[in-house]
Design an enzyme around this catalytic site. Sequence first.
Site, PDB file in Angstrom:
ATOM      1  N   TRP A  31       0.869  -1.185   0.000  1.00  0.00           N
ATOM      2  CA  TRP A  31       0.000   0.000   0.000  1.00  0.00           C
ATOM      3  C   TRP A  31       0.912   1.243   0.000  1.00  0.00           C
ATOM      4  O   TRP A  31       1.820   1.338   0.843  1.00  0.00           O
ATOM      5  CB  TRP A  31      -0.869  -0.035   1.260  1.00  0.00           C
TER       6      TRP A  31
ATOM      7  N   ASP B 136      -0.490  -5.571   9.205  1.00  0.00           N
ATOM      8  CA  ASP B 136      -1.530  -4.622   8.810  1.00  0.00           C
ATOM      9  C   ASP B 136      -2.727  -5.443   8.362  1.00  0.00           C
ATOM     10  O   ASP B 136      -2.665  -6.143   7.354  1.00  0.00           O
ATOM     11  CB  ASP B 136      -1.010  -3.740   7.653  1.00  0.00           C
TER      12      ASP B 136
ATOM     13  N   LYS C 178     -13.288  -0.814   6.461  1.00  0.00           N
ATOM     14  CA  LYS C 178     -13.873  -1.612   5.380  1.00  0.00           C
ATOM     15  C   LYS C 178     -14.896  -2.605   5.919  1.00  0.00           C
ATOM     16  O   LYS C 178     -16.005  -2.689   5.404  1.00  0.00           O
ATOM     17  CB  LYS C 178     -12.792  -2.366   4.619  1.00  0.00           C
TER      18      LYS C 178
HETATM   19  C1  LMR Z   1      -6.913   1.978  -0.653  1.00  0.00           C
HETATM   20  O1  LMR Z   1      -5.870   1.325  -0.643  1.00  0.00           O
HETATM   21  O2  LMR Z   1      -7.478   2.349  -1.698  1.00  0.00           O
HETATM   22  C2  LMR Z   1      -7.566   2.328   0.642  1.00  0.00           C
HETATM   23  O3  LMR Z   1      -6.860   1.810   1.704  1.00  0.00           O
HETATM   24  C3  LMR Z   1      -7.847   3.760   0.769  1.00  0.00           C
HETATM   25  C4  LMR Z   1      -6.639   4.583   1.038  1.00  0.00           C
HETATM   26  O4  LMR Z   1      -6.648   5.316   2.010  1.00  0.00           O
HETATM   27  O5  LMR Z   1      -5.680   4.522   0.250  1.00  0.00           O
END
Ligand code: LMR
Length: 394
Positions: free
Chosen positions: A127, A208, A243
């Site tokens: 992420w 996470d 979520k």
């Molecule tokens: C995502 O990965 O799209 C979500 O976790 C929203 C974000 O805050 O990036």
Amino acid sequence: MLENLTALPADKILALMAKYKEDPRTDKVDLGVGVYKDASGNTPVMRAVKEAERRILADQSSKAYTGLAGDPAFGDAMRELVLADSVAADRVAAVATPGGTGAIRQALELIKMAAPEATVWLSNPTWPNHPSIIKYLGMKMAEYRYFDEETRGVDFDGLLADLDTVAKGDVVLLHGCCHNPTGANLSAEQMTQVIEKLKSKGAVPLVDIAYQGFGDGLDADAQATRQIASSFDNVLIAASCSKNFGIYRERTGILMAIAKDPEQKALAQQTLAFLNRQNYSFPPDHGARVVTTILNDAALRADWEAELEETRNGMLALRQQLADELKRLTNSDRFAFLADHRGMFSRLGTTPEKVEKLRAEHGIYMVGDSRMNIAGLNAKTVPLLAQAIVDAEV
Ligand code: LMR
């Protein structure tokens, strides 16, 4: 003063959200930000959340501060949801945080205090906000291989080889389930091997878990996290309620720090409360109270679990439909991985140019690394996406 500021790189997920909003096409398809959408494109308030909010509105008699760690009942309910009985409660320090991002941020702050020299290892890819916050905090960072571009599964040999170079005391961030952005996940057996590897290296896991309930079910999705929790003296776990309770904007998350013993837990608890105080003082309460109300009421909890299951099964059906449609159009199994992936996302595994082509010519928005939000699809848009993938020669 402000003239000294320089432009910052845009977060690619949020930049895409803005671009989608500006697009005047009425048939555009948003597979960008990780927000669940039902078949009509809405992000509904879950039934149990509505009912919990109704009860809170009727019964709440004060808005006075809770505690620096948030309401202890929230900590207990979340510990039970994520960890079940995998680790004794008197080893788990916990603080409520503003969303899962807040939990990640506080985890990193804690690492910075306790082990300033530690390198934080991230899966490649991960992420985007993980490396962004680590860089912002000036911490050391490294990557381990994760995604196999050929199979669109996990590059397990690469992963193990890279984790073999982790130094004692380093922190390794693992996604508890539903890997973001790839959708490719470790099997239970592979996770056991990763745990053994990290133990042999003297590493500390940071988990996470932002999508519990979106992959194979609430308990199945927590299995890896529970196994990790029970295998090490110290583990950090950042969990999000955004979520699985659909309460994105309420900013509800928790950071749990598993300590070796109750004495160490007390120290960790005090430090976590201190970190909350420095960063924002008391954490937000409303979302946490909604979650606690749901988890502690048998009927509400059953209804929440049922709705979450509908959501999860809906995403699995969309995955299967997309894989089937692509099999039909390409006469091959090249896209079978879409049905094997779990969670909200799948990485299609194509170039930024082709992702841009899908956006420009078909109004299909996915993140530049070809991450698609499966929940942004519906039965009608799946065939359109499949055809567009074929047209773009992905
Ligand atoms: C995502 O990965 O799209 C979500 O976790 C929203 C974000 O805050 O990036």
